[in-house]
Scaffold this motif. Sequence first.
Motif, short mmCIF file in Angstrom:
data_model
loop_
_atom_site.label_atom_id
_atom_site.label_comp_id
_atom_site.label_asym_id
_atom_site.label_seq_id
_atom_site.Cartn_x
_atom_site.Cartn_y
_atom_site.Cartn_z
N UNK A 45 0.74 -1.09 0.37
CA UNK A 45 -0.39 0.54 0.03
C UNK A 45 0.85 1.16 -0.22
N UNK A 46 2.08 1.32 0.29
CA UNK A 46 2.73 2.44 0.84
C UNK A 46 3.60 3.04 -0.39
N UNK A 47 3.39 1.97 -1.53
CA UNK A 47 4.32 2.14 -2.89
C UNK A 47 2.94 2.87 -3.45
N UNK A 48 1.95 2.33 -3.64
CA UNK A 48 0.81 3.04 -3.92
C UNK A 48 0.24 4.05 -3.80
N UNK A 49 0.47 4.95 -2.63
CA UNK A 49 0.44 5.98 -1.48
C UNK A 49 1.55 6.93 -2.43
N UNK A 50 2.88 6.14 -2.59
CA UNK A 50 3.94 7.06 -2.97
C UNK A 50 3.98 6.64 -4.31
N UNK A 51 3.24 6.67 -4.64
CA UNK A 51 3.31 6.93 -6.64
C UNK A 51 2.69 8.37 -6.24
N UNK A 52 0.79 8.55 -6.06
CA UNK A 52 0.13 8.73 -6.01
C UNK A 52 0.63 10.22 -5.61
N UNK A 53 1.54 10.24 -4.34
CA UNK A 53 1.90 11.39 -4.18
C UNK A 53 3.55 12.05 -4.69
N UNK A 86 -7.25 9.39 -8.46
CA UNK A 86 -6.18 8.46 -7.81
C UNK A 86 -5.94 8.90 -6.59
N UNK A 87 -5.87 10.03 -5.69
CA UNK A 87 -6.14 10.53 -4.26
C UNK A 87 -6.92 9.88 -3.64
N UNK A 88 -8.24 9.83 -4.68
CA UNK A 88 -8.95 9.05 -3.56
C UNK A 88 -9.09 7.19 -4.08
N UNK A 89 -8.38 6.76 -4.48
CA UNK A 89 -8.58 5.10 -4.80
C UNK A 89 -7.77 4.71 -3.68
N UNK A 90 -6.05 5.91 -3.53
CA UNK A 90 -5.58 5.39 -2.92
C UNK A 90 -5.27 5.93 -1.13
N UNK A 91 -6.25 6.57 -1.00
CA UNK A 91 -6.70 7.24 0.23
C UNK A 91 -8.04 6.57 1.01
N UNK A 92 -8.78 6.55 0.43
CA UNK A 92 -10.12 6.79 0.95
C UNK A 92 -10.64 5.00 0.81
N UNK A 93 -10.38 4.49 2.53
CA UNK A 93 -10.63 3.14 2.58
C UNK A 93 -11.94 2.60 1.59
N UNK A 94 -12.66 3.28 1.67
CA UNK A 94 -14.72 2.73 1.28
C UNK A 94 -14.01 2.45 0.25
N UNK A 95 -13.50 2.87 -0.72
CA UNK A 95 -13.03 2.86 -2.27
C UNK A 95 -11.89 1.81 -2.70
N UNK A 96 -11.94 0.58 -1.30
CA UNK A 96 -10.44 -0.16 -1.91
C UNK A 96 -11.37 -1.33 -3.07
N UNK A 97 -12.30 -1.31 -3.02
CA UNK A 97 -12.93 -2.39 -3.58
C UNK A 97 -12.47 -1.54 -5.48
N UNK A 98 -12.43 -0.24 -5.56
CA UNK A 98 -12.82 0.20 -6.98
C UNK A 98 -10.98 0.61 -7.00
N UNK A 99 -9.91 0.50 -6.46
CA UNK A 99 -9.31 1.35 -6.21
C UNK A 99 -8.47 1.17 -7.69
N UNK A 100 -8.39 -0.21 -8.43
CA UNK A 100 -7.75 -0.26 -9.81
C UNK A 100 -8.10 0.99 -10.77
N UNK A 101 -9.97 0.31 -11.11
CA UNK A 101 -10.08 1.01 -12.10
C UNK A 101 -10.21 2.53 -11.90
N UNK A 102 -10.29 3.73 -10.48
CA UNK A 102 -10.81 4.66 -9.94
C UNK A 102 -9.37 5.33 -10.62
N UNK A 103 -7.78 4.16 -10.14
CA UNK A 103 -6.38 5.29 -10.31
C UNK A 103 -6.79 4.71 -11.76
N UNK A 104 -6.68 3.57 -12.94
CA UNK A 104 -6.64 3.55 -13.89
C UNK A 104 -6.93 5.15 -15.36
#
Length: 126
Positions: A45-53, A86-104
């Motif tokens: 998770x830290x890698x995902x957050x780091x890339x977005x940041x 991108x920020x919502x995908x990795x920092x909003x826990x309620x969106x965890x199941x949508x992380x990949x599509x939101x990030x893409x």
Amino acid sequence: MNTRASVLTPDGPAVVLSSLCLLHCLAMPVLAAIAPAVAAPFEQEWLHRGLVLLAVPFTATALIQYQRTVRPLVFAGMALTGLALMLAAVFVEALHDWEVPLTVVGALTLAGAHVWRWSSHRSARG
């Protein structure tokens, strides 16, 4: 317009970073299925957050410079929408199941904003 100043924009590095983010999001499920032990460190998770940041300073710099963009509100809207997804995908826990599509979608939108801005600079210069 100063040619040297126009080259020093955040658009190129931002598109590269967005492309790396897309590659990571799309390749990781395949790599995890083929070689889980190899993929495990890249799924942290830290890698995902780091890339977005990392995207934040490039987007902020581009937004500071956006007044020199043709149709600046289009660029600002696209860039802020992509970054927000991108920020919502990795920092909003309620969106965890949508992380990949939101990030893409966010990375494509943000990269599209930077490509559009870069091409508008080039066409404005003639």
